[in-house]
Design a protein around this motif. Sequence first.
Motif, PDB file in Angstrom:
ATOM      1  N   ILE A  20      -8.931   3.766   3.502  1.00 40.58           N
ATOM      2  CA  ILE A  20      -9.566   2.397   2.951  1.00 40.58           C
ATOM      3  C   ILE A  20      -8.949   1.365   3.883  1.00 40.58           C
ATOM      4  O   ILE A  20      -9.725   0.558   4.384  1.00 40.58           O
ATOM      5  CB  ILE A  20      -9.125   2.350   1.471  1.00 40.58           C
ATOM      6  N   PRO A  21      -7.481   1.140   4.377  1.00 39.66           N
ATOM      7  CA  PRO A  21      -7.207   0.300   5.231  1.00 39.66           C
ATOM      8  C   PRO A  21      -7.764   0.410   6.454  1.00 39.66           C
ATOM      9  O   PRO A  21      -7.994  -0.524   7.400  1.00 39.66           O
ATOM     10  CB  PRO A  21      -5.509   0.609   5.188  1.00 39.66           C
ATOM     11  N   VAL A  77     -13.230   3.809  11.671  1.00 32.38           N
ATOM     12  CA  VAL A  77     -14.031   4.089  10.785  1.00 32.38           C
ATOM     13  C   VAL A  77     -13.913   5.849  10.867  1.00 32.38           C
ATOM     14  O   VAL A  77     -14.003   6.395   9.911  1.00 32.38           O
ATOM     15  CB  VAL A  77     -15.602   4.018  11.049  1.00 32.38           C
ATOM     16  N   LEU A  78     -14.266   6.506  12.123  1.00 38.01           N
ATOM     17  CA  LEU A  78     -13.943   7.664  12.331  1.00 38.01           C
ATOM     18  C   LEU A  78     -12.676   8.380  11.748  1.00 38.01           C
ATOM     19  O   LEU A  78     -12.614   9.427  10.877  1.00 38.01           O
ATOM     20  CB  LEU A  78     -14.030   8.168  13.927  1.00 38.01           C
ATOM     21  N   GLY A  79     -11.743   7.604  12.053  1.00 38.05           N
ATOM     22  CA  GLY A  79     -10.260   8.061  11.696  1.00 38.05           C
ATOM     23  C   GLY A  79     -10.347   8.168  10.086  1.00 38.05           C
ATOM     24  O   GLY A  79      -9.593   8.684   9.394  1.00 38.05           O
ATOM     25  N   GLY A  80     -10.604   6.992   9.455  1.00 41.05           N
ATOM     26  CA  GLY A  80     -10.757   7.131   7.976  1.00 41.05           C
ATOM     27  C   GLY A  80     -11.718   8.203   7.463  1.00 41.05           C
ATOM     28  O   GLY A  80     -11.020   8.880   6.310  1.00 41.05           O
ATOM     29  N   LEU A  81     -12.836   8.592   7.972  1.00 39.63           N
ATOM     30  CA  LEU A  81     -13.386   9.396   7.635  1.00 39.63           C
ATOM     31  C   LEU A  81     -12.897  10.923   7.827  1.00 39.63           C
ATOM     32  O   LEU A  81     -12.802  11.738   6.791  1.00 39.63           O
ATOM     33  CB  LEU A  81     -15.015   9.575   8.113  1.00 39.63           C
ATOM     34  N   LEU A  82     -11.911  11.214   8.706  1.00 39.38           N
ATOM     35  CA  LEU A  82     -11.322  12.403   9.203  1.00 39.38           C
ATOM     36  C   LEU A  82     -10.246  12.669   7.843  1.00 39.38           C
ATOM     37  O   LEU A  82     -10.020  13.622   7.754  1.00 39.38           O
ATOM     38  CB  LEU A  82     -10.899  12.244  10.604  1.00 39.38           C
ATOM     39  N   GLU A 137      -0.849  10.052  -3.719  1.00 33.92           N
ATOM     40  CA  GLU A 137      -2.137  10.275  -3.006  1.00 33.92           C
ATOM     41  C   GLU A 137      -1.865   9.397  -1.374  1.00 33.92           C
ATOM     42  O   GLU A 137      -1.453   8.502  -1.227  1.00 33.92           O
ATOM     43  CB  GLU A 137      -3.330   9.608  -3.958  1.00 33.92           C
ATOM     44  N   ARG A 138      -2.448  10.346  -0.570  1.00 35.88           N
ATOM     45  CA  ARG A 138      -2.376   9.979   0.538  1.00 35.88           C
ATOM     46  C   ARG A 138      -3.686   9.775   1.259  1.00 35.88           C
ATOM     47  O   ARG A 138      -3.756   8.561   2.254  1.00 35.88           O
ATOM     48  CB  ARG A 138      -1.719  11.044   1.297  1.00 35.88           C
ATOM     49  N   ARG A 139      -4.712  10.483   1.150  1.00 42.20           N
ATOM     50  CA  ARG A 139      -5.857  10.241   2.117  1.00 42.20           C
ATOM     51  C   ARG A 139      -6.665   9.236   2.105  1.00 42.20           C
ATOM     52  O   ARG A 139      -6.817   8.269   2.788  1.00 42.20           O
ATOM     53  CB  ARG A 139      -6.826  11.410   1.722  1.00 42.20           C
ATOM     54  N   TRP A 140      -6.829   8.738   0.672  1.00 36.61           N
ATOM     55  CA  TRP A 140      -7.617   7.298   0.488  1.00 36.61           C
ATOM     56  C   TRP A 140      -6.651   5.933   0.723  1.00 36.61           C
ATOM     57  O   TRP A 140      -7.369   5.042   1.424  1.00 36.61           O
ATOM     58  CB  TRP A 140      -8.291   7.191  -0.894  1.00 36.61           C
ATOM     59  N   HIS A 141      -5.340   6.191   0.750  1.00 39.40           N
ATOM     60  CA  HIS A 141      -4.642   5.244   0.926  1.00 39.40           C
ATOM     61  C   HIS A 141      -4.581   5.053   2.586  1.00 39.40           C
ATOM     62  O   HIS A 141      -3.952   3.986   3.120  1.00 39.40           O
ATOM     63  CB  HIS A 141      -3.197   5.312   0.459  1.00 39.40           C
ATOM     64  N   VAL A 145       0.735  -1.142  -0.075  1.00 36.70           N
ATOM     65  CA  VAL A 145       0.103   0.138  -0.139  1.00 36.70           C
ATOM     66  C   VAL A 145       0.812   1.280  -0.016  1.00 36.70           C
ATOM     67  O   VAL A 145       0.518   2.281  -0.668  1.00 36.70           O
ATOM     68  CB  VAL A 145      -1.059  -0.200   1.212  1.00 36.70           C
ATOM     69  N   SER A 146       1.978   1.262   0.676  1.00 38.80           N
ATOM     70  CA  SER A 146       2.840   2.283   0.967  1.00 38.80           C
ATOM     71  C   SER A 146       3.503   2.746  -0.644  1.00 38.80           C
ATOM     72  O   SER A 146       3.590   3.662  -1.166  1.00 38.80           O
ATOM     73  CB  SER A 146       3.976   2.341   1.830  1.00 38.80           C
ATOM     74  N   ARG A 147       3.852   1.516  -1.133  1.00 44.69           N
ATOM     75  CA  ARG A 147       4.345   1.791  -2.634  1.00 44.69           C
ATOM     76  C   ARG A 147       3.274   2.525  -3.685  1.00 44.69           C
ATOM     77  O   ARG A 147       3.628   3.262  -4.478  1.00 44.69           O
ATOM     78  CB  ARG A 147       4.580   0.352  -3.277  1.00 44.69           C
TER      79      ARG A 147
END
Length: 439
Positions: free
Chosen positions: A326-327, A423-428, A319-323, A310-312
């Motif tokens: 999603i995890p 989930v909260l962390g992903g949304l933020l 792109e950082r936010r969705w990477h 995923v880091s690669r």
Amino acid sequence: MASPANPLHPSGAGAPPSSFEEATYRKVAWRLTPLLMLCYVVAYLDRVNVGFAKLQMQTDLSLSDTVYGFGAGIFFIGYFIFEIPSNVILHRVGARVWIARIMVSWGIISALTMFVTTPTMFYVMRFLLGVAEAGFFPGIILYLTYWYPAHRRGRMTTWFMTAIALSGVIGGPISGFILKAFDGVNGWHGWQWLFLLEGIPSIIVGIVVFLVLDDRIGKAAWLTDEERQLLQRNIDAEDATKEDPPIRQVLASPRVWLMSLIYFSFVIGLYGVSFWLPTIIKATGVADAFAIGLLSAIPFAAAVVAMVLVSRSADRARERRWHVAIPAFAGALGLVLSVVWAHSTLLAMASLTLATMGILTTLPLFWSLPTAFLAGTGAAAGIAMINSIGNLAGFLGPYAVGWLKQATAANDAGMYLLAAFMVLGGLLAVSVPARLVNR
């Protein structure tokens, strides 16, 4: 060979990096990464081996789940109090001396935990361990900003943080073996040997750090003049685009507080799983300590692969936010499924593996967010603040899971709580402006 006089554009635009530049960064990676990973392996092992010690010491010392959860988590109170001053000191005196001091002191305290006999002593030693280790992780994150620009730092941070997973792969079987094989040797319990034998490596590695780590690019005698100039030019070009506000302004920054909340959400998942994974596996019907140790290695081994892949992808796509998000969502799903399939060891292990892969993958990629806009002393204070507030979740997570387990006689409510925070962390993370962090 391409001349190092053609610097890489700080945003990553323009001509691709030269073969000389790629070779230079490979040289730096092979010099720094193995040592930093080794440091974090022994650090994380000393931080969470209490999860395995619990399998014996809870009975020997008559500790309730709530007492254990509080003791496991109080580590992070000491960590929180001393985190920011420790990181500012590191920025001023250098990583070599300060990281070495941290590692030697926490190794000694971890080993001395073998002598606890009461809940109060357990609390004190865990608190002191947090004080000793304060500044280590944010110090390494800060240290990487001295060597790597943002578009390279994500992958290096991931390699460093795979040490969390590697400590699980290595530490689980070793901890289980020590508990079983050393129990009764010299009249000591297996958990006492566990703290002693896993504390000593931290002291040894701390001495190695003092002898071989270089504080900055300019002090690296193993680099040529051309290599040092190339590396420093890339760092200077990126630092010119960053903020270096006063510490007081950093601590009041809405951006930094948002980052702190995101990290808090991920860390609560990390330590909720890390401290309770052996207990959760045992609850599925596995009784042997060594077997629990072997099974606990599986989720962490899978997480190493996920973190690297995923880091690669994130570095390649810039792109950082969705990477990150999603995890985080995948980790939440795994936590929920671990409750649904709690009575099947096979299915529970599959869901815990998904949870661990998701949770651990979020962590290194998260750090590409704040380091994209902070520099200098502001970065030292900001990274330390984010990490210290985030790691308060290391107190809340284990304590809340322990309290909920004791109150409900099941792990269900605790896992649902951890999933909600993921989930909260992903949304933020998705809410962070792309222009700020996608470099």
